[in-house]
Design a protein around this motif. Sequence first.
Motif, PDB file in Angstrom:
ATOM      1  N   ARG A  14       0.837  -1.213   0.000  1.00 13.23           N
ATOM      2  CA  ARG A  14       0.000   0.000   0.000  1.00 13.23           C
ATOM      3  C   ARG A  14       0.867   1.256   0.000  1.00 13.23           C
ATOM      4  O   ARG A  14       0.579   2.222  -0.707  1.00 13.23           O
ATOM      5  CB  ARG A  14      -0.910  -0.023   1.231  1.00 13.23           C
ATOM      6  CG  ARG A  14      -1.760   1.225   1.397  1.00 13.23           C
ATOM      7  CD  ARG A  14      -2.690   1.082   2.591  1.00 13.23           C
ATOM      8  NE  ARG A  14      -3.351   2.346   2.914  1.00 13.23           N
ATOM      9  CZ  ARG A  14      -3.324   2.923   4.092  1.00 13.23           C
ATOM     10  NH1 ARG A  14      -2.662   2.356   5.099  1.00 13.23           N
ATOM     11  NH2 ARG A  14      -3.961   4.053   4.308  1.00 13.23           N
ATOM     12  N   LEU A  15       1.932   1.226   0.776  1.00 13.69           N
ATOM     13  CA  LEU A  15       2.844   2.362   0.824  1.00 13.69           C
ATOM     14  C   LEU A  15       3.483   2.592  -0.542  1.00 13.69           C
ATOM     15  O   LEU A  15       3.568   3.733  -1.022  1.00 13.69           O
ATOM     16  CB  LEU A  15       3.922   2.135   1.882  1.00 13.69           C
ATOM     17  CG  LEU A  15       5.022   3.202   1.973  1.00 13.69           C
ATOM     18  CD1 LEU A  15       4.435   4.559   2.331  1.00 13.69           C
ATOM     19  CD2 LEU A  15       6.071   2.795   3.006  1.00 13.69           C
ATOM     20  N   ARG A  16       3.910   1.519  -1.176  1.00 11.40           N
ATOM     21  CA  ARG A  16       4.560   1.626  -2.479  1.00 11.40           C
ATOM     22  C   ARG A  16       3.574   2.199  -3.518  1.00 11.40           C
ATOM     23  O   ARG A  16       3.924   3.089  -4.301  1.00 11.40           O
ATOM     24  CB  ARG A  16       5.064   0.258  -2.935  1.00 11.40           C
ATOM     25  CG  ARG A  16       5.917   0.305  -4.207  1.00 11.40           C
ATOM     26  CD  ARG A  16       6.324  -1.094  -4.683  1.00 11.40           C
ATOM     27  NE  ARG A  16       7.058  -1.826  -3.651  1.00 11.40           N
ATOM     28  CZ  ARG A  16       6.598  -2.886  -3.000  1.00 11.40           C
ATOM     29  NH1 ARG A  16       5.380  -3.349  -3.265  1.00 11.40           N
ATOM     30  NH2 ARG A  16       7.316  -3.491  -2.095  1.00 11.40           N
ATOM     31  N   LYS A  17       2.338   1.693  -3.493  1.00  9.73           N
ATOM     32  CA  LYS A  17       1.335   2.155  -4.458  1.00  9.73           C
ATOM     33  C   LYS A  17       1.010   3.641  -4.252  1.00  9.73           C
ATOM     34  O   LYS A  17       0.960   4.417  -5.220  1.00  9.73           O
ATOM     35  CB  LYS A  17       0.063   1.321  -4.309  1.00  9.73           C
ATOM     36  CG  LYS A  17      -1.041   1.741  -5.280  1.00  9.73           C
ATOM     37  CD  LYS A  17      -2.300   0.913  -5.065  1.00  9.73           C
ATOM     38  CE  LYS A  17      -3.416   1.377  -5.996  1.00  9.73           C
ATOM     39  NZ  LYS A  17      -4.690   0.620  -5.769  1.00  9.73           N
ATOM     40  N   SER A  18       0.795   4.044  -2.986  1.00 10.89           N
ATOM     41  CA  SER A  18       0.463   5.446  -2.715  1.00 10.89           C
ATOM     42  C   SER A  18       1.644   6.364  -3.019  1.00 10.89           C
ATOM     43  O   SER A  18       1.455   7.507  -3.451  1.00 10.89           O
ATOM     44  CB  SER A  18       0.029   5.619  -1.255  1.00 10.89           C
ATOM     45  OG  SER A  18       1.081   5.276  -0.368  1.00 10.89           O
ATOM     46  N   PHE A  19       2.869   5.856  -2.829  1.00 11.63           N
ATOM     47  CA  PHE A  19       4.056   6.651  -3.146  1.00 11.63           C
ATOM     48  C   PHE A  19       4.147   6.906  -4.655  1.00 11.63           C
ATOM     49  O   PHE A  19       4.411   8.036  -5.091  1.00 11.63           O
ATOM     50  CB  PHE A  19       5.317   5.942  -2.659  1.00 11.63           C
ATOM     51  CG  PHE A  19       6.591   6.601  -3.100  1.00 11.63           C
ATOM     52  CD1 PHE A  19       7.035   7.774  -2.484  1.00 11.63           C
ATOM     53  CD2 PHE A  19       7.346   6.075  -4.147  1.00 11.63           C
ATOM     54  CE1 PHE A  19       8.199   8.399  -2.897  1.00 11.63           C
ATOM     55  CE2 PHE A  19       8.506   6.693  -4.566  1.00 11.63           C
ATOM     56  CZ  PHE A  19       8.937   7.864  -3.937  1.00 11.63           C
ATOM     57  N   VAL A  20       3.902   5.888  -5.443  1.00 11.26           N
ATOM     58  CA  VAL A  20       3.975   6.031  -6.898  1.00 11.26           C
ATOM     59  C   VAL A  20       2.894   7.011  -7.375  1.00 11.26           C
ATOM     60  O   VAL A  20       3.149   7.868  -8.237  1.00 11.26           O
ATOM     61  CB  VAL A  20       3.807   4.662  -7.582  1.00 11.26           C
ATOM     62  CG1 VAL A  20       3.657   4.825  -9.096  1.00 11.26           C
ATOM     63  CG2 VAL A  20       4.996   3.761  -7.267  1.00 11.26           C
TER      64      VAL A  20
END
Length: 426
Positions: free
Chosen positions: A209-215
């Motif tokens: 989730r962190l990776r997706k929201s960061f992108v």
Amino acid sequence: MMLLAIFLALVAMVCINVPIAVALALSAVLAIAITDGTGALVTIALDMYAGAKSFSLIAIPMFVFAGAIMNATGITRRLIAFVSAIVGFVRGGLSMVNIGVSLFFAEISGSAVADVAAIGSILIPEMKKRGYPAPFAAAVTSSAASLAIIIPPSIPMILYGVASGASIEQLFVAGVVPGLIGAAGLMGTAYYFARRYDFPTEAAFNLARLRKSFVEALPCFALPVIILGGIFGGVVTATEGAGLAVVAAILVGLWYREIDWKQLKEATLEGGIQTAVVMLLVAASILMGSYLTTARVPQALASAILDLTTNQYLILLILNIFFLVIGFFLHSSAAIILVVPIIVPLINQAGIDPVHFGLVVTLNLAIGQQTPPVASVLITACSIAKANIWEVSKWNLPFVGVLLFVLMLCTYVPAIPMFLVDFFYR
């Protein structure tokens, strides 16, 4: 005697709800007419126009417009999702999300009122839905929004720079460290409340989730890098940086292909009204400043205080108390425009760095935005939360305490705000 008459006339007009800018201009016109005769009034329109067309003041509507674009193009929503992925798992995490997003939004809009309106309209209803008390949600949103006049770019800092002649770029740099300290203190206070009252946590930490929201939020991070990097790097002035903020926000908005035209229109109109109020205040202050300079009021004030003490720390203590009291009754823009030109000769004679003092002034006025009766940011947050202002103020006291701590730290340990200024410019 004349000064007392001007003051009483100004207070009387404000008490009957005459706008401060109009009351200020009328008081100044009356004083000039009595002192120099009606012939001196011939050029007042040109004088007011000349005072309000300062190149530096163009930055104000630009930064406000950039903030409106952010909120209308989904940028704010993506920032909330990213910060929530980082700290949402902590107890009371949504309050920390609120503070974290305010920290970022402040780097674009420069306005605490714009900040609380943009962030609060999204996060306060969500916090209430998750079980946070409405007064707490309003308090944390209001206090976090005050970071908008500490973190660069700051509209009050622009006004202070115009009124005092201090470097706006250096004022922006001086606000970075105190702003980060203030954000950490507000988060610590929010966590204390969360532990004490068992506020909820959000979803457990999830790397995917962190990776997706960061992108998704990655283009948003280009905004402060472009704007503040350009200003601090000497590539653009603060005013040019404001124009750059608008262009960058538009480009990021086009990248997301998402825009709420109705919301953008409303935010732009509100920003235009705010800017018009500030410009009218600036124009009116030219008249009052002209009279006060002729009457040598700033010099008389400087002499009176310096006769009392020449110790810089005592002078700063006196001025801190003065600005805290002023903050109860005046909006930050009005306070800066009315008071700073009178105080500047004292600061110069006492050997106090005008950039350092500019940060002291803005911190004082950040606190003033949280203290009734005239507390524009607090009132806006209460309106969104539909909460009683006195109930919100009770929850807000510890957060105001954090801002007071930062104020004292920056006042009496000037190396904290001035470290980056000395590194980059001196």
